[in-house]
Design an enzyme around this catalytic site. Structure first.
Site, PDB file in Angstrom:
ATOM      1  N   LYS A 136     -29.657 -62.273  35.731  1.00 58.58           N
ATOM      2  CA  LYS A 136     -30.890 -61.529  35.951  1.00 58.58           C
ATOM      3  C   LYS A 136     -30.595 -60.049  36.172  1.00 58.58           C
ATOM      4  O   LYS A 136     -30.820 -59.499  37.254  1.00 58.58           O
ATOM      5  CB  LYS A 136     -31.647 -62.121  37.148  1.00 58.58           C
ATOM      6  CG  LYS A 136     -32.833 -62.967  36.693  1.00 58.58           C
ATOM      7  CD  LYS A 136     -33.513 -63.643  37.840  1.00 58.58           C
ATOM      8  CE  LYS A 136     -34.925 -63.168  38.039  1.00 58.58           C
ATOM      9  NZ  LYS A 136     -35.841 -63.437  36.937  1.00 58.58           N
TER      10      LYS A 136
ATOM     11  N   GLU B  18     -36.389 -67.854  24.703  1.00 53.76           N
ATOM     12  CA  GLU B  18     -37.275 -68.006  25.863  1.00 53.76           C
ATOM     13  C   GLU B  18     -38.418 -67.018  25.790  1.00 53.76           C
ATOM     14  O   GLU B  18     -38.471 -66.171  24.902  1.00 53.76           O
ATOM     15  CB  GLU B  18     -36.498 -67.860  27.171  1.00 53.76           C
ATOM     16  CG  GLU B  18     -35.817 -66.527  27.352  1.00 53.76           C
ATOM     17  CD  GLU B  18     -34.927 -66.497  28.584  1.00 53.76           C
ATOM     18  OE1 GLU B  18     -35.377 -66.950  29.645  1.00 53.76           O
ATOM     19  OE2 GLU B  18     -33.797 -65.998  28.481  1.00 53.76           O
TER      20      GLU B  18
ATOM     21  N   ARG C 135     -27.149 -68.032  41.604  1.00 59.50           N
ATOM     22  CA  ARG C 135     -27.391 -67.277  40.363  1.00 59.50           C
ATOM     23  C   ARG C 135     -27.169 -65.791  40.593  1.00 59.50           C
ATOM     24  O   ARG C 135     -26.708 -65.075  39.705  1.00 59.50           O
ATOM     25  CB  ARG C 135     -28.808 -67.568  39.842  1.00 59.50           C
ATOM     26  CG  ARG C 135     -29.015 -67.078  38.430  1.00 59.50           C
ATOM     27  CD  ARG C 135     -30.292 -67.614  37.829  1.00 59.50           C
ATOM     28  NE  ARG C 135     -31.462 -67.183  38.562  1.00 59.50           N
ATOM     29  CZ  ARG C 135     -32.701 -67.630  38.342  1.00 59.50           C
ATOM     30  NH1 ARG C 135     -32.918 -68.534  37.400  1.00 59.50           N
ATOM     31  NH2 ARG C 135     -33.717 -67.185  39.036  1.00 59.50           N
TER      32      ARG C 135
HETATM   33  N1  PLP Z   1     -36.240 -66.500  31.976  1.00 59.18           N
HETATM   34  C1  PLP Z   1     -36.386 -65.235  32.398  1.00 59.18           C
HETATM   35  C2  PLP Z   1     -36.032 -64.140  31.473  1.00 59.18           C
HETATM   36  C3  PLP Z   1     -36.855 -64.986  33.700  1.00 59.18           C
HETATM   37  O1  PLP Z   1     -37.027 -63.739  34.132  1.00 59.18           O
HETATM   38  C4  PLP Z   1     -37.167 -66.077  34.541  1.00 59.18           C
HETATM   39  C5  PLP Z   1     -37.653 -65.853  35.902  1.00 59.18           C
HETATM   40  O2  PLP Z   1     -36.932 -65.796  36.824  1.00 59.18           O
HETATM   41  C6  PLP Z   1     -36.969 -67.379  34.057  1.00 59.18           C
HETATM   42  C7  PLP Z   1     -36.513 -67.544  32.776  1.00 59.18           C
HETATM   43  C8  PLP Z   1     -37.245 -68.583  34.915  1.00 59.18           C
HETATM   44  O3  PLP Z   1     -36.295 -68.739  35.914  1.00 59.18           O
HETATM   45  P1  PLP Z   1     -36.660 -69.475  37.274  1.00 59.18           P
HETATM   46  O4  PLP Z   1     -37.258 -70.770  36.898  1.00 59.18           O
HETATM   47  O5  PLP Z   1     -35.368 -69.620  37.987  1.00 59.18           O
HETATM   48  O6  PLP Z   1     -37.612 -68.597  37.968  1.00 59.18           O
HETATM   49  C1  COI Z   2     -39.627 -64.920  38.350  1.00 58.94           C
HETATM   50  O1  COI Z   2     -40.172 -65.858  37.762  1.00 58.94           O
HETATM   51  O2  COI Z   2     -39.376 -64.935  39.547  1.00 58.94           O
HETATM   52  C2  COI Z   2     -39.234 -63.739  37.657  1.00 58.94           C
HETATM   53  O3  COI Z   2     -38.327 -63.116  38.086  1.00 58.94           O
HETATM   54  C3  COI Z   2     -40.021 -63.376  36.499  1.00 58.94           C
HETATM   55  C4  COI Z   2     -40.516 -61.966  36.474  1.00 58.94           C
HETATM   56  C5  COI Z   2     -41.541 -61.607  37.482  1.00 58.94           C
HETATM   57  C6  COI Z   2     -39.449 -60.971  36.254  1.00 58.94           C
END
Ligand code: PLP
Ligand code: COI
Length: 336
Positions: free
Chosen positions: A179, A215, A78
């Site tokens: 991200k 989301e 990612r």
């Molecule tokens: N959506 C956003 C905007 C986020 O910052 C995160 C966190 O990383 C997620 C979703 C969930 O992603 P993940 O499950 O890979 O942590």
């Molecule tokens: C995560 O879930 O790791 C995120 O990046 C969310 C947040 C702390 C920005």
């Protein structure tokens, strides 16, 4: 360390990992260095043009006392998508995973024991070199710092209250699916508004129609409808969460519940949802207690954690901690 008092904030640790490119944008060998500030050029691409982004991962102590990561290669991939969208040189996947393991190993005394918490891992990729006209930076940095953390939301695992504001997080063909740091800068004002009004987080709708759920500010969204079907917004401008993907697979494969990945109208959620939850590395699986939309508050599952939500949470956390079998080999041991 008082492991019982962990929240979600920065705790200084021993070392961090740092690698840089040269001016031909070739990655040079990185290493762990003492934790602390890193010098940055006043004209850096990251500061001036927001050419930066990050990943979020966790290292856990499993029930067999081994230290493990969850799907680290997916975070590495990612970050490569981020690099592509932000015109940055991609950091190699294998080097990313090796670097993560090295920082975790170096900072193992900061890994909370058992279920007390986890070591949050924050890889960052950024344009570090100077640039004046709008354009990519002249050199790049990849660094990783870690911090021991407890629950993301104050008060532990409890249903959170969400507010739908007039702000959008991501436009079609924008940067919502990577991200990028700027996505989070844009979310700070709505988050502040929500928190000042007593909510925990913002629930974002799509930017085109202002109708479809996208989301939560830092986590993905799922709704369990009264019919039993579970729905989650399709990909596009949402962040493709690794927890989201894992939960989708558990819903289909482990629980054999019907899952639909599609457009999810806010009105459908408000009228048809029996439970809702959010997923993320930081949020894990967090039940949603209420959604406030256009001034009216809709309480979900009587404000209590939903049954399916908690079953999914238990299964995911159980796999991560090696309490349950891991058929997908998501859990990767860190050799200490
Ligand atoms: N959506 C956003 C905007 C986020 O910052 C995160 C966190 O990383 C997620 C979703 C969930 O992603 P993940 O499950 O890979 O942590
Ligand atoms: C995560 O879930 O790791 C995120 O990046 C969310 C947040 C702390 C920005």
């Amino acid at each position: 360390m008082d492991w019982d008092k962990l929240g979600f904030k920065v705790v200084p640790t021993k070392t961090m990992y740092v690698a840089r490119t040269d001016e031909s944008l070739a990655w040079q060998p990185g290493s762990c260095v003492p934790y602390g500030p890193i010098e940055i050029h006043p004209a850096s691409g990251a500061i001036n043009y927001g050419q930066s982004g990050f990943e979020g991962m966790k290292a856990f102590e499993a029930i067999d006392r081994k230290v493990v990561l969850f799907r680290p290669q997916d975070n590495a991939r990612r970050m490569q998508q981020l690099a592509d969208r932000f015109a940055m040189p991609p950091y190699p996947v294998e080097d990313f995973v090796t670097a993560v393991m090295e920082v975790v190993r170096e900072n193992r005394e900061f890994i909370p024991p058992g279920e007390k918490g986890s070591l949050y891992i924050r890889p960052v990729l950024a344009g570090w070199g100077p640039v004046l006209g709008v354009g990519p930076a002249s050199y790049y940095i990849f660094y990783i710092f870690v911090s021991p953390v407890g629950p993301y939301f104050k008060g532990g695992v409890r249903p959170i209250d969400l507010l739908v504001t007039d702000y959008h997080r991501a436009a079609p063909h924008g940067t919502g699916s990577v991200k990028g740091a700027g996505n989070y800068a844009a979310s700070l004002k709505p988050l502040q508004m929500a928190k000042n009004a007593g909510y925990d987080e913002v629930l974002y709708l799509d930017a085109r129609e202002d109708t479809f759920v996208e989301e939560v500010g830092a986590a993905n969204f799922f709704a369990v409808l009264k019919s039993g079907v579970i729905v989650t917004p399709r990909q596009g401008s949402i962040l493709p969460g690794i927890t989201r993907d894992s939960v989708m697979r558990l819903i289909g494969e482990h629980f054999s519940w019907e899952l639909q990945e599609r457009d999810v109208e806010i009105h459908e959620v408000l009228s048809q949802a029996a439970e809702c939850f959010s997923t993320g590395t930081a949020a894990v699986v967090t039940p949603i207690g209420s959604i406030t939309y256009r001034g009216s508050r809709h309480v979900l599952s009587e404000g209590k954690p939903g049954e399916k939500t908690m079953a999914i949470r238990d299964r995911l956390v159980g796999i991560q901690r090696k309490k349950y079998p891991d058929p997908h080999e998501w859990v990767v041991e860190v050799p200490l």
